[in-house]
Design an enzyme around this catalytic site. Structure first.
Site, PDB file in Angstrom:
ATOM      1  N   PHE A 177       4.035 -10.675 -10.092  1.00  0.00           N
ATOM      2  CA  PHE A 177       4.383 -10.255  -8.375  1.00  0.00           C
ATOM      3  C   PHE A 177       5.021 -11.373  -7.915  1.00  0.00           C
ATOM      4  CE2 PHE A 177       1.684  -9.661  -4.224  1.00  0.00           C
ATOM      5  CZ  PHE A 177       2.648  -9.541  -3.260  1.00  0.00           C
ATOM      6  N   HIS A 198       7.139  -7.489  -2.185  1.00  0.00           N
ATOM      7  CA  HIS A 198       6.755  -6.623  -0.964  1.00  0.00           C
ATOM      8  C   HIS A 198       7.487  -7.000   0.167  1.00  0.00           C
ATOM      9  CE1 HIS A 198       3.259  -4.562  -2.299  1.00  0.00           C
ATOM     10  NE2 HIS A 198       2.936  -5.798  -2.033  1.00  0.00           N
ATOM     11  N   ARG A 224      -8.727   3.543  -4.058  1.00  0.00           N
ATOM     12  CA  ARG A 224      -9.441   4.292  -3.058  1.00  0.00           C
ATOM     13  C   ARG A 224      -8.885   5.710  -3.257  1.00  0.00           C
ATOM     14  NH1 ARG A 224      -9.375   4.661   2.557  1.00  0.00           N
ATOM     15  NH2 ARG A 224      -7.201   5.197   2.049  1.00  0.00           N
ATOM     16  N   LYS A 225      -8.411   6.176  -2.865  1.00  0.00           N
ATOM     17  CA  LYS A 225      -8.466   7.463  -2.285  1.00  0.00           C
ATOM     18  C   LYS A 225      -6.891   8.752  -2.835  1.00  0.00           C
ATOM     19  CE  LYS A 225     -11.067   8.214   1.937  1.00  0.00           C
ATOM     20  NZ  LYS A 225     -11.522   9.666   3.062  1.00  0.00           N
ATOM     21  N   SER A 268      -4.922   2.340   3.949  1.00  0.00           N
ATOM     22  CA  SER A 268      -4.521   1.945   3.351  1.00  0.00           C
ATOM     23  C   SER A 268      -5.169   0.303   3.160  1.00  0.00           C
ATOM     24  CB  SER A 268      -3.196   2.681   2.519  1.00  0.00           C
ATOM     25  OG  SER A 268      -4.197   1.623   0.585  1.00  0.00           O
ATOM     26  N   LYS A 281       1.245  -1.389  -0.021  1.00  0.00           N
ATOM     27  CA  LYS A 281       0.058  -0.347   0.034  1.00  0.00           C
ATOM     28  C   LYS A 281       0.601   1.640   0.356  1.00  0.00           C
ATOM     29  CE  LYS A 281      -3.923  -1.773  -0.428  1.00  0.00           C
ATOM     30  NZ  LYS A 281      -3.764  -1.762  -2.147  1.00  0.00           N
ATOM     31  N   THR A 326       1.375   0.247  -7.319  1.00  0.00           N
ATOM     32  CA  THR A 326       0.646   0.277  -8.769  1.00  0.00           C
ATOM     33  C   THR A 326       1.067   1.269  -9.683  1.00  0.00           C
ATOM     34  OG1 THR A 326      -0.759  -0.895  -7.527  1.00  0.00           O
ATOM     35  CG2 THR A 326      -1.193  -0.429 -10.072  1.00  0.00           C
ATOM     36  N   TRP A 327       1.626   2.207  -8.836  1.00  0.00           N
ATOM     37  CA  TRP A 327       1.819   3.988  -8.902  1.00  0.00           C
ATOM     38  C   TRP A 327       3.183   3.352 -10.278  1.00  0.00           C
ATOM     39  CZ3 TRP A 327       1.476   9.095  -5.851  1.00  0.00           C
ATOM     40  CH2 TRP A 327       1.380  10.118  -6.974  1.00  0.00           C
ATOM     41  N   MET A 336      -5.612   6.297 -14.268  1.00  0.00           N
ATOM     42  CA  MET A 336      -5.661   4.215 -13.327  1.00  0.00           C
ATOM     43  C   MET A 336      -6.629   4.144 -12.367  1.00  0.00           C
ATOM     44  SD  MET A 336      -1.370   4.577 -12.033  1.00  0.00           S
ATOM     45  CE  MET A 336      -2.292   2.882 -11.095  1.00  0.00           C
TER      46      MET A 336
HETATM   47  P1  A3P Z   1      -5.162   4.429  -1.322  1.00  0.00           P
HETATM   48  O1  A3P Z   1      -5.475   3.534  -0.241  1.00  0.00           O
HETATM   49  O2  A3P Z   1      -4.495   5.900   0.415  1.00  0.00           O
HETATM   50  O3  A3P Z   1      -5.982   5.401  -1.865  1.00  0.00           O
HETATM   51  P2  A3P Z   1      -0.405  -0.101  -4.121  1.00  0.00           P
HETATM   52  O4  A3P Z   1      -0.177   0.217  -5.782  1.00  0.00           O
HETATM   53  O5  A3P Z   1       1.391  -0.214  -3.320  1.00  0.00           O
HETATM   54  O6  A3P Z   1      -1.041  -1.338  -3.377  1.00  0.00           O
HETATM   55  O7  A3P Z   1      -0.737   1.148  -2.863  1.00  0.00           O
HETATM   56  C1  A3P Z   1      -2.047   0.904  -3.360  1.00  0.00           C
HETATM   57  C2  A3P Z   1      -2.378   2.566  -3.009  1.00  0.00           C
HETATM   58  O8  A3P Z   1      -1.737   3.638  -3.742  1.00  0.00           O
HETATM   59  C3  A3P Z   1      -3.943   3.203  -2.837  1.00  0.00           C
HETATM   60  O9  A3P Z   1      -3.537   3.739  -1.647  1.00  0.00           O
HETATM   61  C4  A3P Z   1      -4.117   3.195  -3.758  1.00  0.00           C
HETATM   62  O10 A3P Z   1      -5.474   4.081  -4.485  1.00  0.00           O
HETATM   63  C5  A3P Z   1      -2.717   4.993  -4.255  1.00  0.00           C
HETATM   64  N1  A3P Z   1      -2.431   4.847  -5.650  1.00  0.00           N
HETATM   65  C6  A3P Z   1      -2.079   3.937  -6.737  1.00  0.00           C
HETATM   66  N2  A3P Z   1      -2.330   4.556  -7.387  1.00  0.00           N
HETATM   67  C7  A3P Z   1      -1.817   5.978  -7.733  1.00  0.00           C
HETATM   68  C8  A3P Z   1      -1.973   6.954  -8.215  1.00  0.00           C
HETATM   69  N3  A3P Z   1      -1.915   7.139  -9.278  1.00  0.00           N
HETATM   70  N4  A3P Z   1      -1.843   8.309  -7.670  1.00  0.00           N
HETATM   71  C9  A3P Z   1      -1.929   8.531  -6.119  1.00  0.00           C
HETATM   72  N5  A3P Z   1      -1.819   7.478  -5.115  1.00  0.00           N
HETATM   73  C10 A3P Z   1      -2.403   6.043  -6.126  1.00  0.00           C
HETATM   74  C1  EST Z   2      -1.207  -8.296  -1.707  1.00  0.00           C
HETATM   75  C2  EST Z   2      -0.483  -7.629  -2.052  1.00  0.00           C
HETATM   76  C3  EST Z   2      -1.089  -6.723  -3.458  1.00  0.00           C
HETATM   77  O1  EST Z   2       0.349  -6.078  -3.648  1.00  0.00           O
HETATM   78  C4  EST Z   2      -1.747  -7.427  -4.415  1.00  0.00           C
HETATM   79  C5  EST Z   2      -1.898  -8.359  -4.229  1.00  0.00           C
HETATM   80  C6  EST Z   2      -2.399  -9.021  -5.649  1.00  0.00           C
HETATM   81  C7  EST Z   2      -2.437 -10.525  -4.986  1.00  0.00           C
HETATM   82  C8  EST Z   2      -3.392 -10.665  -3.987  1.00  0.00           C
HETATM   83  C9  EST Z   2      -2.930 -10.284  -2.490  1.00  0.00           C
HETATM   84  C10 EST Z   2      -2.333  -9.544  -2.741  1.00  0.00           C
HETATM   85  C11 EST Z   2      -3.816 -10.571  -1.484  1.00  0.00           C
HETATM   86  C12 EST Z   2      -4.660 -11.847  -1.272  1.00  0.00           C
HETATM   87  C13 EST Z   2      -5.089 -12.273  -2.764  1.00  0.00           C
HETATM   88  C14 EST Z   2      -3.920 -12.639  -3.741  1.00  0.00           C
HETATM   89  C15 EST Z   2      -4.184 -13.026  -4.719  1.00  0.00           C
HETATM   90  C16 EST Z   2      -5.257 -14.523  -4.019  1.00  0.00           C
HETATM   91  C17 EST Z   2      -5.273 -14.491  -2.833  1.00  0.00           C
HETATM   92  O2  EST Z   2      -6.183 -14.461  -2.707  1.00  0.00           O
HETATM   93  C18 EST Z   2      -6.391 -11.464  -3.203  1.00  0.00           C
END
Ligand code: A3P
Ligand code: EST
Length: 290
Positions: free
Chosen positions: A80, A107, A254-255, A137, A47, A51-52, A231
């Site tokens: 991943f 991670h 989300r936000k 998050s 979090k 992804t960003w 995105m």
């Molecule tokens: P929030 O839950 O606070 O909205 P990850 O990709 O590491 O799982 O992180 C997800 C978090 O990054 C989420 O935070 C998501 O909304 C935020 N995020 C993803 N893409 C983004 C972007 N382009 N700009 C800003 N925040 C972004």
């Molecule tokens: C956990 C963290 C993350 O950054 C991405 C993902 C994608 C894959 C996800 C996992 C996760 C959360 C738990 C799952 C998993 C695929 C199967 C599992 O149930 C949703």
């Protein structure tokens, strides 16, 4: 959801680190993973903007070609590493089929990263985000992504987070471990808060790190296409095509703001957290903007 899937299996420990149950089953393949010297690793605590930054890297590498970046979802373009679950290819399987040079998401903390990444001296982009926004998050992610244990109430989750009893363990060990490692290795250490403050500046940092030189026009295109709104609206980057997630509970995108913790923490939770934070971060010069 496939019939063979337990909705919320308990976490398991691998080398002392809590990890998602299905991920632990595939752990041997992760340990054995053979990185190549031109692999680029994107490492984060969950979090923190994984992804960003994946989207930014993908667009930079293909010279801002948004068409190409659209031909597969971001979680397939940037597999991943330690991911595994029922009825889905594992991260290591996806990586074995991917064209080189690869971009790999993880991670994992430095202590359990497969050794081949160190042996091959792979470049790493690390993104860190302030602990309070990460905790919020992560709580919402636990709620929407099956495969995580039940998060419990927000108060219960926050306690588990401070105890490091969440998937991928302690936030502070993660950010400090990679911060230290950046002195010895080819690591670009970024902050989510800096990316929010000036995305163009941070995109240029990534470009330079990747040894690319793109025009202002292309950089602007990358900036637009990696914005939160772009995105969120894009099925290839908003995880809407990914199984086992219920976006009606909480959307993956989300936000996307800094400081959302102020809407979630009570005054007393904030005091307890500040105390935890002081304790954990007293032995580092790493600092965050909340
Ligand atoms: P929030 O839950 O606070 O909205 P990850 O990709 O590491 O799982 O992180 C997800 C978090 O990054 C989420 O935070 C998501 O909304 C935020 N995020 C993803 N893409 C983004 C972007 N382009 N700009 C800003 N925040 C972004
Ligand atoms: C956990 C963290 C993350 O950054 C991405 C993902 C994608 C894959 C996800 C996992 C996760 C959360 C738990 C799952 C998993 C695929 C199967 C599992 O149930 C949703």
């Amino acid at each position: 959801m496939p019939a063979d899937m337990e909705k919320r299996p308990p976490l398991k420990l691998v080398s002392g680190m809590p990890i998602l149950g299905p991920f632990a089953e595939n752990w041997e393949n992760v340990v054995q993973f053979q990185a190549k010297a031109d692999d680029l690793l994107i490492s984060t605590y969950p979090k923190s903007g994984t992804t960003w930054v994946s989207k930014i890297v993908d667009l930079i590498r293909n010279g801002g070609d948004t068409e190409e970046s659209q031909n597969k979802a971001i979680f397939e373009r940037v597999p991943f590493l330690e991911c595994a679950g029922p009825s889905m290819p594992s991260g290591t399987e996806l990586l074995d089929k991917l064209d080189f040079p690869r971009v790999i998401k993880t991670h994992l903390p430095v202590s359990v990263l497969p050794v081949s990444f160190w042996e091959k001296n792979c470049k790493v982009i690390y993104v860190a985000r302030n602990a309070k926004d990460v905790a919020v998050s992560y709580y919402h992610f636990y709620r929407m992504a099956y495969g995580h244990p039940e998060p419990g109430t927000w108060d219960e989750f926050l306690n588990s987070f401070m105890e490091g009893k969440v998937a991928f363990g302690s936030w502070s060990s993660h950010v400090k471990g990679w911060w230290k490692m950046r002195q010895q290795r080819d690591i670009l250490y970024l902050f989510y808060e800096d990316m929010q403050e000036d995305p163009r500046r941070e995109i240029e940092k990534v470009m330079t790190f990747l040894g690319k030189d793109l025009s202002d026009e292309v950089l602007e295109k990358i900036h637009q296409n990696s914005s939160f709104q772009a995105m969120k609206n894009n099925p290839m980057s908003n995880y809407s095509t990914f199984p086992y997630m219920d976006h009606s509970i909480s959307p993956f995108m989300r936000k996307g703001i800094c400081g959302d913790w102020k809407n979630q923490f009570t005054v007393s939770q904030n005091e307890i957290f500040d105390e935890y934070y002081r304790r954990e971060m007293s032995d580092t010069d790493l600092s965050f903007r909340m």
